[in-house]
Design a protein around this motif. Structure first.
Motif, PDB file in Angstrom:
ATOM      1  N   THR A   1       0.834  -1.207   0.000  1.00 55.59           N
ATOM      2  CA  THR A   1       0.000   0.000   0.000  1.00 55.59           C
ATOM      3  C   THR A   1       0.863   1.248   0.000  1.00 55.59           C
ATOM      4  OG1 THR A   1      -1.678  -1.199   1.273  1.00 55.59           O
ATOM      5  CG2 THR A   1      -1.874   1.190   1.194  1.00 55.59           C
TER       6      THR A   1
ATOM      7  N   SER B   1      -6.229   1.750   1.452  1.00 52.91           N
ATOM      8  CA  SER B   1      -5.929   0.338   1.666  1.00 52.91           C
ATOM      9  C   SER B   1      -5.727  -0.345   0.325  1.00 52.91           C
ATOM     10  CB  SER B   1      -7.081  -0.347   2.414  1.00 52.91           C
ATOM     11  OG  SER B   1      -8.275  -0.262   1.643  1.00 52.91           O
ATOM     12  N   SER B   2      -4.956  -1.424   0.346  1.00 57.69           N
ATOM     13  CA  SER B   2      -4.837  -2.241  -0.871  1.00 57.69           C
ATOM     14  C   SER B   2      -4.932  -3.708  -0.474  1.00 57.69           C
ATOM     15  CB  SER B   2      -3.506  -1.978  -1.588  1.00 57.69           C
ATOM     16  OG  SER B   2      -2.406  -2.296  -0.769  1.00 57.69           O
TER      17      SER B   2
ATOM     18  N   LEU C   1      -5.636  -0.504  -4.831  1.00 55.77           N
ATOM     19  CA  LEU C   1      -5.481   0.570  -3.854  1.00 55.77           C
ATOM     20  C   LEU C   1      -6.754   1.411  -3.866  1.00 55.77           C
ATOM     21  CD1 LEU C   1      -3.837   2.302  -1.869  1.00 55.77           C
ATOM     22  CD2 LEU C   1      -2.868   3.501  -3.836  1.00 55.77           C
TER      23      LEU C   1
END
Length: 312
Positions: free
Chosen positions: A142, A243-244, A253
């Motif tokens: 991320t 967030s990823s 992402l």
């Protein structure tokens, strides 16, 4: 903006006592550079399978966390989810290597970015941004993905091993991100007030000190840092979550809209409630890829029953 002193290379780091660290990192670099992603994925999850067999206490922590956070989940559902989570924990080692060592062209092949316009618009306004992330097992990815278009400052905790500390700092910064010491609150505020981006992870249990107790999933009184209120109140920054999570061979992402207007001012408990609500929505996107092996609910409001939730 920050007065953080980056670790520098010294020949003392080549002392034989540090050779195991250099060997492990070198092996990791060669592995992620030479193997195709399909094999890296299988290798990482196999490492997690070893953890399932050898680290029963960690598996128990994951299952207990899920039991507390999702009491309506069946025992079978919790067992399956905990096994997936531990396998992804093994994969996290490989994902760290990917984030640190892959060339940009290869990294981009496995990445999708949504809503980058939100960050770029705030940058044009010169607005400081609190980039709130969660302890996803692929957190390093991320941060690397974000640095492709909007580098920021990570909150850094020094590692006790000097060789690994140097390597870790290099891995996290050589693609554009910078660091601020986790105890340097003035430095964090300086970043935000000067229009920078500060990475912030308020989703774990950091102990009784500077904690408020608010809901987190089904736990009504979960220890939550009051630092969010301090940073938002003092800097008037924007607040976004990022967030990823992985699906198959792709990391997406996700950048969410600014929620800073939802935060009550000078109200640490109210700010923590808003923050936890946003964090829950992020974690639900990749429930099997969050760090459930952390004792998230170890601190009680009276500070007398620490750890009791994890006793057998």
């Amino acid at each position: 903006m920050s007065k953080f002193q980056a670790p520098t290379f010294k020949f003392a780091l080549l002392h034989p006592k540090y050779w195991p660290v250099w060997f492990f990192v070198g092996l990791l670099a060669l592995t992620v550079l030479l193997l195709p992603y399909s094999l890296l994925l299988r290798l990482g999850r196999c490492l997690g399978y070893v953890v399932i067999k050898l680290a029963k206490s960690r598996v128990a922590i994951v299952q207990r966390n899920l039991e507390l956070a999702f009491p309506d989940m069946t025992a079978t559902e919790r067992k399956n989810l905990s096994e997936e989570n531990i396998k992804n924990t093994g994969l996290a080692i490989i994902e760290m290597g990917i984030a640190w060592f892959w060339p940009t062209w290869r990294f981009k092949k496995h990445l999708i970015v949504n809503n980058v316009e939100e960050v770029l618009a705030l940058d044009q306004q010169g607005k400081g941004v609190l980039v709130v992330a969660v302890h996803a097992l692929n957190l390093e990815i991320t941060a690397r993905a974000f640095a492709l278009f909007a580098p920021g400052y990570g909150v850094y905790r020094q590692h006790s091993n000097p060789a690994y500390n140097f390597i870790q700092h290099w891995g996290r910064t050589h693609h554009g991100n910078k660091m601020v010491d986790r105890k340097d609150v003035k430095g964090m505020l300086r970043v935000l007030r000067n229009g920078g981006r500060l990475w912030y992870l308020p989703d774990q249990d950091y102990g009784f000190e500077h904690a408020v107790f608010v809901p987190f999933f089904a736990v009504e009184e979960a220890a939550t840092t009051s630092g969010t209120s301090v940073l938002v109140d003092a800097s008037k920054c924007a607040v976004i979550t990022a967030s990823s999570f992985r699906q198959n061979d792709t990391y997406t992402l996700e950048i969410d809209p600014d929620i800073s207007r939802q935060f009550p001012r000078r109200d640490p408990e109210g700010a923590a409630r808003v923050m936890n609500s946003a964090l829950e929505q992020v974690i639900l996107r990749g429930l099997d890829q969050w760090m459930w092996l952390h004792r998230r609910f170890k601190t009680m409001p009276d500070n007398k029953n620490k750890g009791i939730r994890y006793k057998k």
